[in-house]
Scaffold this active site. Structure first.
Site, PDB file in Angstrom:
ATOM      1  N   ASP A  10       0.638  -1.273  -0.085  1.00 16.20           N
ATOM      2  CA  ASP A  10       0.123   0.146  -0.294  1.00 16.20           C
ATOM      3  C   ASP A  10       0.505   1.675   0.089  1.00 16.20           C
ATOM      4  O   ASP A  10       1.833   1.529   0.208  1.00 16.20           O
ATOM      5  CB  ASP A  10      -0.609   0.036   0.830  1.00 16.20           C
ATOM      6  CG  ASP A  10      -1.610   1.048   0.601  1.00 16.20           C
ATOM      7  OD1 ASP A  10      -2.223   1.851   0.512  1.00 16.20           O
ATOM      8  OD2 ASP A  10      -1.954   1.749   2.645  1.00 16.20           O
ATOM      9  N   SER A  11      -0.254   2.543  -0.252  1.00 10.85           N
ATOM     10  CA  SER A  11       1.117   4.164  -0.567  1.00 10.85           C
ATOM     11  C   SER A  11       1.418   4.139   1.203  1.00 10.85           C
ATOM     12  O   SER A  11       2.863   5.073   1.681  1.00 10.85           O
ATOM     13  CB  SER A  11       0.261   4.948  -0.417  1.00 10.85           C
ATOM     14  OG  SER A  11      -0.963   5.310   0.164  1.00 10.85           O
ATOM     15  N   CYS A  73      -4.232  -1.201  -1.698  1.00 13.78           N
ATOM     16  CA  CYS A  73      -4.525   0.397  -2.354  1.00 13.78           C
ATOM     17  C   CYS A  73      -5.291   0.090  -3.404  1.00 13.78           C
ATOM     18  O   CYS A  73      -5.159  -0.821  -4.147  1.00 13.78           O
ATOM     19  CB  CYS A  73      -3.574   0.888  -1.989  1.00 13.78           C
ATOM     20  SG  CYS A  73      -3.167   2.315  -2.681  1.00 13.78           S
ATOM     21  N   GLU A 154      -2.473   9.039   8.369  1.00  9.55           N
ATOM     22  CA  GLU A 154      -0.853   8.386   8.330  1.00  9.55           C
ATOM     23  C   GLU A 154      -0.014   9.148   9.691  1.00  9.55           C
ATOM     24  O   GLU A 154       0.526   8.978  10.305  1.00  9.55           O
ATOM     25  CB  GLU A 154      -0.379   8.843   7.001  1.00  9.55           C
ATOM     26  CG  GLU A 154      -0.638   8.423   5.586  1.00  9.55           C
ATOM     27  CD  GLU A 154       0.323   6.907   6.163  1.00  9.55           C
ATOM     28  OE1 GLU A 154       1.284   7.294   7.028  1.00  9.55           O
ATOM     29  OE2 GLU A 154      -0.859   5.407   5.637  1.00  9.55           O
ATOM     30  N   CYS A 187     -11.010   3.121  -0.079  1.00  2.00           N
ATOM     31  CA  CYS A 187      -9.320   2.991   0.004  1.00  2.00           C
ATOM     32  C   CYS A 187      -8.968   2.682   1.764  1.00  2.00           C
ATOM     33  O   CYS A 187     -10.426   2.564   2.519  1.00  2.00           O
ATOM     34  CB  CYS A 187      -9.408   4.727   1.263  1.00  2.00           C
ATOM     35  SG  CYS A 187      -6.996   5.101   0.789  1.00  2.00           S
ATOM     36  N   HIS A 189      -7.310   2.315   4.133  1.00  2.00           N
ATOM     37  CA  HIS A 189      -6.994   3.209   4.694  1.00  2.00           C
ATOM     38  C   HIS A 189      -8.541   3.967   5.455  1.00  2.00           C
ATOM     39  O   HIS A 189      -8.662   3.856   7.480  1.00  2.00           O
ATOM     40  CB  HIS A 189      -6.192   4.898   4.550  1.00  2.00           C
ATOM     41  CG  HIS A 189      -4.702   4.934   4.676  1.00  2.00           C
ATOM     42  ND1 HIS A 189      -4.498   4.729   3.856  1.00  2.00           N
ATOM     43  CD2 HIS A 189      -3.806   5.468   5.268  1.00  2.00           C
ATOM     44  CE1 HIS A 189      -2.825   4.683   3.514  1.00  2.00           C
ATOM     45  NE2 HIS A 189      -2.761   5.369   4.723  1.00  2.00           N
TER      46      HIS A 189
HETATM   47  N1  DGL Z   1      -4.275   2.875   0.635  1.00  2.00           N
HETATM   48  C1  DGL Z   1      -4.513   4.536  -0.706  1.00  2.00           C
HETATM   49  C2  DGL Z   1      -5.914   3.236  -1.196  1.00  2.00           C
HETATM   50  O1  DGL Z   1      -6.756   2.101  -0.652  1.00  2.00           O
HETATM   51  C3  DGL Z   1      -4.197   4.828  -0.034  1.00  2.00           C
HETATM   52  C4  DGL Z   1      -3.795   5.771  -1.752  1.00  2.00           C
HETATM   53  C5  DGL Z   1      -3.411   7.338  -0.596  1.00  2.00           C
HETATM   54  O2  DGL Z   1      -2.116   6.717  -0.997  1.00  2.00           O
HETATM   55  O3  DGL Z   1      -3.635   8.565  -1.178  1.00  2.00           O
HETATM   56  O4  DGL Z   1      -6.358   4.175  -2.124  1.00  2.00           O
END
Ligand code: DGL
Length: 272
Positions: A10-11, A73, A154, A187, A189
């Site tokens: 993931d990011s 992600c 984050e 997302c 997150h």
């Molecule tokens: N968890 C990522 C997603 O599902 C977040 C992407 C981001 O870093 O903006 O899209």
């Protein structure tokens, strides 16, 4: 049988929300996770940048000898799935959008008002709406980008009035105007702010793609004979920046499970 690890990425720390479901259901499997905490968020970046970052991470996971890569992600799943599959044709690669879209299409009917929330890139890609409508063309779907949620999460700003205000800022009008009754957390997150959302909008039925991906992981392991045959030691969580919040989140979610936290940063390697 295959005792190699499953790779997730993931990011940042959002993709961690996919893993507890897997650990509970498939306790034999070993996990290697990569969170690109140094370069998060992806969701407001150019697609070409997201592709470059995702290729680096998939190459790294492949070098760690994973048997399967899960793109934990939505932003990467919406934009890079085909490229990553072409680049690594011998490793099964799963995105998170298809399994969740299938669940939405099965669970909802034409009386529902479905809201999809995600990053700007995910919402602009229209990937969820297109996939869901392919499975069930009668559904009523609305979508909204919520770009500030990922940076706040984050930073660890979760159980906090700043987060609640941000939720209201993006969702108050969206939910009331469109009469949304079902909300898809597009997302990885966002499951971390699920309680905040439900506190403000208790009538919502929430669909969480982070848990829906488990079935497609199991289908892939099953159809390719890739299940581990005994418990494997050594879950490892890599991050490109070992931020305090990443480490705190791992300790919170995975305490007592036995794991290693490790540093891996492609940009530093390139400049040294
Ligand atoms: N968890 C990522 C997603 O599902 C977040 C992407 C981001 O870093 O903006 O899209």
């Amino acid at each position: 049988m295959d005792n190699r690890p499953i790779g997730f990425f993931d990011s940042g720390l959002g993709g961690l929300t996919c893993i507890p479901h897997l650990m509970e259901t498939l306790p034999n499997e070993r996990i290697i996770y990569f969170g690109d905490t140094a370069r998060t968020p992806y969701g407001s970046k150019a697609v070409s940048t997201i592709k470059t970052f995702s290729c680096e991470i998939a190459d790294f996971l492949e070098s760690e000898n994973v048997k399967l890569i899960v793109i934990a992600c939505n932003t990467v799943s919406a934009t890079c799935l085909d490229d990553l599959r072409k680049r690594h044709p011998n490793t099964p690669i799963l995105g998170i959008i298809s399994p969740a879209s299938h669940t939405v299409a099965k669970r909802c009917n034409a009386d529902n008002r479905i809201g999809i929330i995600g990053t700007t890139v995910t919402i602009e890609s229209d990937a969820y709406r297109r996939k869901i409508l392919r499975y069930n063309p009668d559904l009523d779907i609305y979508s909204a980008a919520c770009p500030v949620f990922v940076p706040l999460i984050e930073e660890g700003i979760i159980k906090n009035e700043i987060m609640d205000l941000s939720i209201k800022y993006y969702l108050d009008q969206f939910i009331s105007y469109n009469k949304i009754d079902t909300l898809v957390l597009g997302c990885t997150h966002y499951p971390l702010i699920r309680e905040n959302i439900l506190k403000i909008y208790p009538h919502l039925d929430i669909i969480d793609p982070s848990s829906e991906v488990l079935q497609s992981i199991m289908d892939t392991l099953d159809s390719r004979g890739l299940y581990a045959d005994a418990p494997q030691e050594g879950n490892t969580f890599f991050a490109s920046d070992l931020s305090e919040n990443f480490i705190n989140m791992i300790n919170l979610i995975f305490r007592n499970t036995g794991f290693t936290v490790a540093f891996k940063n492609f940009d530093l390697e390139r400049t040294v």
